[in-house]
Design a protein around this motif. Sequence first.
Motif, short mmCIF file in Angstrom:
data_model
loop_
_atom_site.label_atom_id
_atom_site.label_comp_id
_atom_site.label_asym_id
_atom_site.label_seq_id
_atom_site.Cartn_x
_atom_site.Cartn_y
_atom_site.Cartn_z
N ARG A 142 0.92 -1.25 0.48
CA ARG A 142 -0.07 0.00 0.02
C ARG A 142 1.20 1.59 0.13
N LEU A 143 2.36 0.85 0.48
CA LEU A 143 2.85 2.54 0.73
C LEU A 143 3.41 2.59 -0.96
N LEU A 144 4.20 1.78 -0.75
CA LEU A 144 4.33 1.81 -2.83
C LEU A 144 3.40 1.92 -3.19
N GLY A 145 2.45 2.33 -3.33
CA GLY A 145 0.99 2.11 -4.27
C GLY A 145 0.49 3.56 -4.30
N THR A 146 0.26 3.79 -3.10
CA THR A 146 0.11 5.28 -2.88
C THR A 146 0.69 6.57 -3.20
#
Length: 259
Positions: A142-146
Amino acid sequence: MQKKFKSASLNTQTSVILWANRFQFAPGERAQNLRVLSRMLLWCQEGRGRVRVNGVGYDLKPDDFLFLPWGREILYHADEHHPFWVAGIHLIPDHPLDRKLTFAISHNNRDAWAKCAWRRDLAWPGLDGVRVGTARPLDPLRLLGTYIIDRFGEEALPGISLRSLSHLLVHEIARTLAQTPVAPPGNDIVRRAQEMIESHGTRQPSLRELARLSNCSVSTLRRQFRRTFGLPPYEWMLQNRVQHARRLPNRRHRQRQVA
């Protein structure tokens, strides 16, 4: 039961991200795309909704994600009472390195990119079809996607960055799916049990308690866990706790370094 696989077998040398955004559907809103020529990471940020992919329905709530196949037909249907916030990242698995990047994705058979012969899919073992998982806001995926969506909306990133981010994203999807077994769509018994296990933290609920909260008998709960994961509930819970414990030291170490 979801497949186990090694991300090292994924060929991402020519993959690239060509679109990333967030979108809010109004309560009850529907939207359909007849043929989307991309692989896509799609996750629910807020609200609830149903996504129908190639005729199969998937209910999404916050933190649920789908990794979607090339050439899919997709129908979004927001919950009748709540808005449905989704985030999505489109990538092309095989985009020649010498071709100019154009930030557009084909969504039907009649648009400009529908017959582009040099934008192609690739076979990625373990990531075929629709893959279903869970990624919470502080999980690496999620951190990477965000980060990708935020940067994509701010400025035009250079091609080398979009290719590097695509490589990282695909391998993080693979890692997340391999480490976090989840129930397939439609198996509400196992999904409810998993949610209850997560909400109890370090305290391990009893099978009788899980069965009661999942609206089924203990024997049904055992049977559904074996059918989904190949393990009885207690063994699955043990593996889940071991995986969480393995990740905790790394997170604590990073927190001490930041402090």
